[in-house]
Design a protein around this motif. Structure first.
Motif, PDB file in Angstrom:
ATOM      1  N   ILE A  55      30.590  12.979  -8.860  1.00  0.00           N
ATOM      2  CA  ILE A  55      31.636  13.099  -9.875  1.00  0.00           C
ATOM      3  C   ILE A  55      32.077  11.732 -10.355  1.00  0.00           C
ATOM      4  CG2 ILE A  55      33.952  13.991 -10.308  1.00  0.00           C
ATOM      5  CD1 ILE A  55      33.408  15.911  -7.933  1.00  0.00           C
ATOM      6  N   VAL A  56      32.139  11.573 -11.649  1.00  0.00           N
ATOM      7  CA  VAL A  56      32.677  10.354 -12.242  1.00  0.00           C
ATOM      8  C   VAL A  56      33.873  10.766 -13.073  1.00  0.00           C
ATOM      9  CG1 VAL A  56      32.234   8.427 -13.773  1.00  0.00           C
ATOM     10  CG2 VAL A  56      30.401   9.315 -12.314  1.00  0.00           C
ATOM     11  N   VAL A  57      35.040  10.210 -12.782  1.00  0.00           N
ATOM     12  CA  VAL A  57      36.261  10.604 -13.465  1.00  0.00           C
ATOM     13  C   VAL A  57      36.814   9.427 -14.242  1.00  0.00           C
ATOM     14  CG1 VAL A  57      38.533  11.627 -13.192  1.00  0.00           C
ATOM     15  CG2 VAL A  57      36.742  12.157 -11.552  1.00  0.00           C
ATOM     16  N   SER A  58      37.190   9.645 -15.483  1.00  0.00           N
ATOM     17  CA  SER A  58      37.843   8.614 -16.270  1.00  0.00           C
ATOM     18  C   SER A  58      39.236   9.086 -16.622  1.00  0.00           C
ATOM     19  CB  SER A  58      37.068   8.323 -17.554  1.00  0.00           C
ATOM     20  OG  SER A  58      37.285   9.349 -18.476  1.00  0.00           O
ATOM     21  N   GLU A  59      39.945   8.270 -17.403  1.00  0.00           N
ATOM     22  CA  GLU A  59      41.292   8.639 -17.788  1.00  0.00           C
ATOM     23  C   GLU A  59      41.293   9.791 -18.786  1.00  0.00           C
ATOM     24  OE1 GLU A  59      42.576   4.035 -17.580  1.00  0.00           O
ATOM     25  OE2 GLU A  59      43.574   5.273 -19.040  1.00  0.00           O
ATOM     26  N   PRO A 110      32.177   1.556 -13.342  1.00  0.00           N
ATOM     27  CA  PRO A 110      31.113   1.469 -12.327  1.00  0.00           C
ATOM     28  C   PRO A 110      29.856   0.844 -12.922  1.00  0.00           C
ATOM     29  CG  PRO A 110      31.313   3.721 -13.135  1.00  0.00           C
ATOM     30  CD  PRO A 110      32.383   2.929 -13.833  1.00  0.00           C
ATOM     31  N   VAL A 111      29.672  -0.447 -12.725  1.00  0.00           N
ATOM     32  CA  VAL A 111      28.577  -1.165 -13.390  1.00  0.00           C
ATOM     33  C   VAL A 111      27.209  -0.613 -13.010  1.00  0.00           C
ATOM     34  CG1 VAL A 111      29.856  -3.296 -13.774  1.00  0.00           C
ATOM     35  CG2 VAL A 111      28.676  -2.952 -11.586  1.00  0.00           C
ATOM     36  N   ARG A 112      27.123   0.066 -11.864  1.00  0.00           N
ATOM     37  CA  ARG A 112      25.835   0.656 -11.482  1.00  0.00           C
ATOM     38  C   ARG A 112      25.378   1.720 -12.475  1.00  0.00           C
ATOM     39  NH1 ARG A 112      29.858   2.831  -8.634  1.00  0.00           N
ATOM     40  NH2 ARG A 112      30.056   5.117  -8.566  1.00  0.00           N
TER      41      ARG A 112
END
Length: 609
Positions: A55-59, A110-112
């Motif tokens: 999971i990648v969560v942003s604002e 997340p630069v990856r």
């Protein structure tokens, strides 16, 4: 500014150790970061145990790793909040147009995932001598470094925000744009550059980016919808940057000795009835008026009549009004130098604009105000062309020097160094400082609050705090010490202060002595550069106490720097690197990485100008 939410906390279900770990993890984070963590935790709770970690969560959205192809990622690097505002406005418009959007600040990007990006927008400011915002240092270093991936599938757009009164205007965005091309990416919109009056330029650039992004992400003629951001949104105050509050002056006091050749003011303003709220670390924006003496100098030098009506952008005002209320008169910029060079065809002026003449151009910007250029290289200007050429007057930001818990929410304090000096056979003035120095009962001060979430006291009051603030850079630390005392923070407070003379320039001397006596301040180290045979500055004091300073940092202290970005902040940063390398037994490269990590964690924060 979004008001902080005052919500009751649920009864904790974690044990004391895990609560302590959670407090340490979230110490120093901004409200946006905390909302991010809340959303991330909620997503984990919904998906555990099968898919946690994907999971990648942003604002503004939740997306799966590896599914960025149909998503527009908007990343911003901001020192004072301007880039953040532009990015947020673009994100809101993109969501309303039907696009899937991720909005992230550079410090948490997340630069990856860069190699998986397909459509990326970066809005980033340049500060000082072409430096990135503190929060963007890790992001820029990764993209510039050897670990950056090849990006043949990435389409990107970069908008730079800068100040053309500095020689390296938008240097960070230019370097980033060139590096992404070097890595194989391609622009889906031209690189944009905006000066301090960025609103119109940023809006036009954003409109072009949005149109192209909709085509590239296959969202033609998508129905408009309302965005539903994950984070809580509170009502904005009625007063803002575009609608400043007319604050009355409660106190305007000189706080240097009578024999000092400098003028520093402690100014107290009333916010009663404004609804404005602030936290220690925030700034107050002041919409200035150019000094009447300076306006007269311009009219005299150009032989123009101040009563002549000038129409520009649908407004018609007397020339003197344009010059006093609407146009920048104290900061020399490249566009103005170029306009004057074109008008005069003077070889010397034209040469400093040529490629390879950066040092000469930088020296000109540093040593001259616009009035000096007008007098040294005279040219005929008509009123209409003058108003159209000059940059709009913009607000100045001052670090707030008070805690609302101590002085009350209807009051705010500033520490203002008044700019007034003699050069080129004439007296020179600063726009905002001259305006504030002469502010009184008869003229309200138009103000707004500029939140600075990257310059916050640690949430954990047991953390130690180190504050470095020479000159008027002392302002936010007056607020910090007041706040720490009011909240009964148990951590120690160590202040480094420097100025020229002990007897003339020891700002807030009695307050610091009382703070030491009461225990609100645990250590105070001073340096007064003109009181000894050789000049000693705060960076030397840091090195003298390097072993103990390193021990504080090693044990979790937060360190803050406020003041001049061109010299002091750089010198202090180098001193910290030396201290970490020497007392931490690290190489220069490892010390730099250690300090960068403190920046990323929010434990090393700078409010520099």
């Amino acid at each position: 500014m979004n008001a902080a939410l005052k919500l009751p906390l649920p009864a904790p279900t974690l044990d004391a150790d895990r609560l302590a770990q959670l407090a340490a993890l979230t110490s120093g984070l901004s409200s946006a970061d905390l909302y991010w963590i809340a959303a991330y935790s909620a997503a984990l709770a919904a998906r555990l145990p099968e898919q946690a970690g994907r999971i990648v969560v942003s604002e503004s959205s939740v997306a799966e790793v590896g599914q960025t192809a149909g998503c527009l990622s908007i990343v911003y690097g901001s020192q004072t909040g301007n880039s953040r505002r532009v990015a947020e406005q673009l994100a809101a418009r993109a969501e309303a147009a039907g696009l899937t959007v991720r909005l992230l600040r550079t410090g948490v990007y997340p630069v990856r995932e860069l190699a998986q990006e397909r459509h990326l927008v970066v809005v980033i400011s340049s500060q000082g001598d072409g430096d990135p915002p503190d929060d963007a240092i890790g992001f820029i270093e990764f993209i510039a470094g050897k670990r950056a991936p090849k990006l043949p599938l990435l389409k990107f757009a970069v908008l730079g925000l800068g100040d053309s009164s500095y020689p390296k205007f938008c240097a960070v965005s230019r370097e980033l744009d060139a590096r992404l091309i070097e890595l194989g990416a391609s622009r889906f919109a031209p690189a944009g550059e905006a000066d301090v009056d960025f609103d119109t330029t940023a809006a036009e650039w954003s409109a072009g980016v949005l149109e192209t992004a909709r085509e590239g992400l296959s969202v033609p003629n998508a129905p408009t919808r309302h965005a539903s951001p994950l984070h809580a949104v509170s009502a904005s105050p009625h007063y803002s940057r575009d609608n400043p509050f007319p604050a009355s002056v409660l106190e305007n006091q000189r706080i240097v000795s009578r024999d000092s050749d400098r003028d520093v003011r402690h100014i107290e303003l009333s916010l009663e009835g404004s609804g404005l709220q602030y936290e220690p670390g925030d700034a107050i924006g002041v919409w200035p008026r150019n000094p009447p003496m300076l306006v007269e100098q311009w009219l005299s030098a150009l032989k123009l009549d101040g009563t002549v009506e000038v129409e520009h952008d649908g407004r018609r005002l007397p020339l003197a009004r344009w010059l006093s209320h609407e146009r920048e008169l104290t900061r020399l910029t490249r566009p103005l130098v170029a306009a004057q060079a074109a008008a005069t065809r003077h070889g010397e002026l034209q040469r400093v604009l040529e490629p390879g003449q950066q040092p000469a151009f930088a020296a000109l910007l540093e040593s001259h105000q616009p009035i000096d250029l007008l007098r040294q290289f005279p040219a005929a200007w008509d009123a209409t062309r003058l108003v159209a050429t000059l940059r709009p007057l913009t607000p100045r930001l001052y670090s707030i020097a008070s805690s609302a818990r101590v002085v009350g929410s209807d009051e705010v304090h500033l520490t203002v160094g008044v700019v007034e000096y003699f050069a080129h056979q004439s007296t020179h003035y600063g726009a905002a400082s001259a305006f504030l120095a002469n502010a009184g009962d008869d003229v309200p001060v138009p103000v707004f609050i500029e939140s600075n979430e990257r310059f916050r006291l640690p949430i954990d009051g047991s953390r130690d705090v180190i504050m470095i603030g020479p000159g008027t850079g002392i302002a936010p630390f007056r607020a910090f010490v007041q706040e720490r005392q009011a909240t009964a923070a148990s951590g120690r407070n160590w202040l480094f202060f420097g100025n020229r003379h002990f007897t003339q320039d020891f700002l807030y001397q009695l307050e610091w002595q009382e703070a030491l006596h009461s225990g609100a301040l645990h250590r105070l180290d001073l340096t007064f550069s003109r009181d000894a045979a050789s000049k000693v500055y705060v960076q030397q004091r840091l090195r003298e106490h390097g072993r103990e300073l390193y021990a504080w940092l090693r044990d979790g202290a937060h360190i803050y720097v406020c003041g001049d970005s061109a010299h002091m902040a750089r010198d202090v940063n180098e001193a910290l690197l030396d201290i970490i390398a020497t007392h931490g037994g690290l190489s220069v490269e490892d010390a730099r990485a250690w300090l960068t990590e403190l920046l990323q964690q929010g434990r090393y924060a700078r409010d520099v100008y």
